[in-house]
Enzyme design. Sequence first.
Site, PDB file in Angstrom:
ATOM      1  CD  GLN A  57     -12.005 -40.407  26.659  1.00 58.36           C
ATOM      2  OE1 GLN A  57     -11.492 -41.560  26.599  1.00 58.36           O
ATOM      3  NE2 GLN A  57     -12.577 -39.952  27.909  1.00 58.36           N
ATOM      4  CG  ASP A 107     -18.306 -44.697  24.115  1.00 59.07           C
ATOM      5  OD1 ASP A 107     -17.817 -45.502  25.247  1.00 59.07           O
ATOM      6  OD2 ASP A 107     -17.475 -43.654  23.818  1.00 59.07           O
ATOM      7  CE  LYS A 110     -12.232 -45.210  27.905  1.00 54.73           C
ATOM      8  NZ  LYS A 110     -12.857 -44.196  27.290  1.00 54.73           N
TER       9      LYS A 110
END
Length: 281
Positions: free
Chosen positions: A97, A120, A53
Amino acid sequence: MSAQLLNGKELASKKREQMKEKVQKLISQDITPGLAVILIGENPASQTYVRAKQKACADVGIYSKLIERSDRISEEELLNEIDLLNQDPAIDGILVQLPLPSHISEQAVIERIAPEKDVDGFHPINIGKMMTGEDTFLPCTPYGVVEMLKEAELPLEGKHVVVVGRSNIVGKPVGQLLLNENATVTYCHSRTRDMRALTTQADILIVAVGRPKFIKADDVKEGSVVVDVGINRVDGKLCGDVDFDEVKEKASYITPVPGGVGPMTITMLLENTIQSAQQRK
């Protein structure tokens, strides 16, 4: 006749080229899109994802901030970190995460992220907007799957989509996004009776169960489109939830693993972060 590949890697790099232009335009207006990633503990898979990422952010010009904390961090301390990022004007997107240590509630963490920074697409407010077809941040993997199908100019309206798997991260939202595109959607899961009777009716089969080579040639309809969201490691090699070698002889289109859905997930995360920065402007 072997299936055509739905190549996520190629599409991701094409999209990222377009993103570089969008980011340069924002930077010229004194706005640098910023993404904060919180990584708890030392899970090797999570560390790999986070590195990917960060690299992707650097490639398109997005500022990325990595916050690493021990897996002994308390839930309250983690929520305080999120509060600080919610208030930080340089940060457009916040990503924690997953998975998290067992003493921390995933739901509490997801709900603490400000919906306008939830790149997200997991916050209940954003999920609700997705359900009702409003403009919002879409969950990255389902968003990537739909983009791949559209890019290949595969018709979605009126098609029978069968989704194998019902997770909140992939299964449920990908079905909803395709419903929003006027497809007819059936969900299969561990309690489904006679799954093959359903999967063999699918014009588009989307598999996200986390079981290596779970779907075989006998489970798919001749000429169907097969999207494999699974990433499993078997004998040190990556493979999907679909038995690729068998199924590619029967499908018209298929995604490879690796190089299929994976690169699109991170690309849509960048897309959401840029969108958030544009809203800040």
